[in-house]
Design a protein around this motif. Structure first.
Motif, PDB file in Angstrom:
ATOM      1  N   LEU A 127       0.624  -1.627   0.453  1.00 26.54           N
ATOM      2  CA  LEU A 127      -0.469  -0.544  -0.378  1.00 26.54           C
ATOM      3  C   LEU A 127       1.273   1.309  -0.211  1.00 26.54           C
ATOM      4  O   LEU A 127      -0.068   2.412   0.159  1.00 26.54           O
ATOM      5  N   GLY A 128       2.748   1.103   0.315  1.00 24.50           N
ATOM      6  CA  GLY A 128       2.729   2.128   0.002  1.00 24.50           C
ATOM      7  C   GLY A 128       4.118   3.022   1.078  1.00 24.50           C
ATOM      8  O   GLY A 128       4.093   3.785   1.303  1.00 24.50           O
ATOM      9  N   SER A 129       3.623   2.448   1.597  1.00 27.06           N
ATOM     10  CA  SER A 129       4.292   2.347   3.422  1.00 27.06           C
ATOM     11  C   SER A 129       5.092   1.540   3.771  1.00 27.06           C
ATOM     12  O   SER A 129       5.248   0.481   3.843  1.00 27.06           O
ATOM     13  N   VAL A 130       5.684   1.800   4.612  1.00 26.66           N
ATOM     14  CA  VAL A 130       6.641   1.067   5.418  1.00 26.66           C
ATOM     15  C   VAL A 130       6.464   1.187   6.733  1.00 26.66           C
ATOM     16  O   VAL A 130       6.130   1.830   7.415  1.00 26.66           O
ATOM     17  N   PRO A 131       6.501  -0.438   7.049  1.00 20.52           N
ATOM     18  CA  PRO A 131       6.554  -1.124   8.317  1.00 20.52           C
ATOM     19  C   PRO A 131       7.344  -0.100   9.138  1.00 20.52           C
ATOM     20  O   PRO A 131       8.211  -0.253   9.004  1.00 20.52           O
ATOM     21  N   ALA A 132       7.033  -0.358  10.342  1.00 17.89           N
ATOM     22  CA  ALA A 132       7.327  -0.389  11.848  1.00 17.89           C
ATOM     23  C   ALA A 132       8.849  -0.587  11.719  1.00 17.89           C
ATOM     24  O   ALA A 132       8.076  -1.970  12.290  1.00 17.89           O
TER      25      ALA A 132
END
Length: 252
Positions: free
Chosen positions: A214-219
């Motif tokens: 979805l275009g975000s980097v996991p924490a």
């Protein structure tokens, strides 16, 4: 080392053969899985996007990835409780490592996930996401997820072989776990109730795969938790296999 590679190749062969045998003489074959996933995505997407008052362009992609991952995870968990009992004739008559049978279950779910990935690609084409290079993190995410599925299959396999009531118990708990896992929603949407996700291992598995798509980097904390679970899980599975492996033929 050659024996390890031989057993891995053998596990993959049996997993693929099981898939082919299951859909023999079928018109769509394993793509019936894809059709079932499409129906689930369309049905849940239309209804829950209204109930949650969320834009479909945001909700449906997240739902699709979560649902596909959930099917692989839940399929492995429910199948692991009887994985050794279903292979009783092999275990009793042929000297084979118990982990090879668990690995076969993991490969079966891998094949299912590969087929269902078609649905994810189609949905992302309909509802494009700003993915970028973050999508590359899907690969280590999936590796970590299936490594956890592997040790869970081994551990639950032994427990299910020893206690036959364990299978219906797990089957009864899975629908509850579905709603406690971020499939129909994302962990960040829980607000003050995010403790539900923090205590749910499946939530971390879904996040480290879904977020990159979805275009975000996991924490970083998500990765650390999953890696810690992987190490602890394999230690538990190794101990259980060594301590109880000799009793397995008598339990099944």
């Amino acid at each position: 080392m050659s024996a390890i590679f031989h057993n891995v190749a053998l596990a993959w062969y049996f997993a693929w053969s099981d898939m082919r045998a299951r859909y023999k003489r079928s018109v769509l074959g394993p793509f019936w899985l894809v059709l079932g996933t499409v129906i689930g995505v369309v049905g849940l997407g239309l209804v829950w996007s209204v109930l949650l008052n969320t834009e479909r362009s945001e909700f449906i992609p997240a739902l699709t990835v979560g649902l596909v991952l959930w099917q692989a995870i839940s399929g492995a968990i429910t199948g692991s409780t009887t994985v050794f009992a279903r292979s009783a004739s092999v275990i009793k008559n042929i000297k084979t490592p118990s982990w090879r049978i668990s690995l076969e279950l993991v490969f079966q779910q891998t094949v299912n996930l590969i087929h269902n990935f078609v649905v994810i690609v189609f949905v992302l084409l309909v509802y494009p996401q700003d993915i970028g290079f973050a999508a590359l993190l899907v690969i280590p995410g999936l590796v970590l997820v299936f490594m956890n599925i592997f040790w869970i299959a081994q551990v639950l396999g032994f427990v299910g072989a020893r206690y036959r009531d364990f299978d219906p118990l797990v089957s009864a708990l899975m629908p509850i776990l579905f709603f406690l896992s971020p499939v129909l929603y994302q962990s960040r949407q829980l607000g003050s109730l995010d403790v539900i996700s923090k205590l749910n291992p499946i939530a971390y598995w879904i996040e480290i795969v879904r977020n990159p798509l979805l275009g975000s980097v996991p924490a970083l904390s998500d990765y650390l938790v999953v890696v810690a679970m992987t190490i602890a899980g394999f230690l538990l599975a190794t101990w259980m296999t060594r301590a109880r492996g000799h009793r397995l033929p008598y339990w099944i």
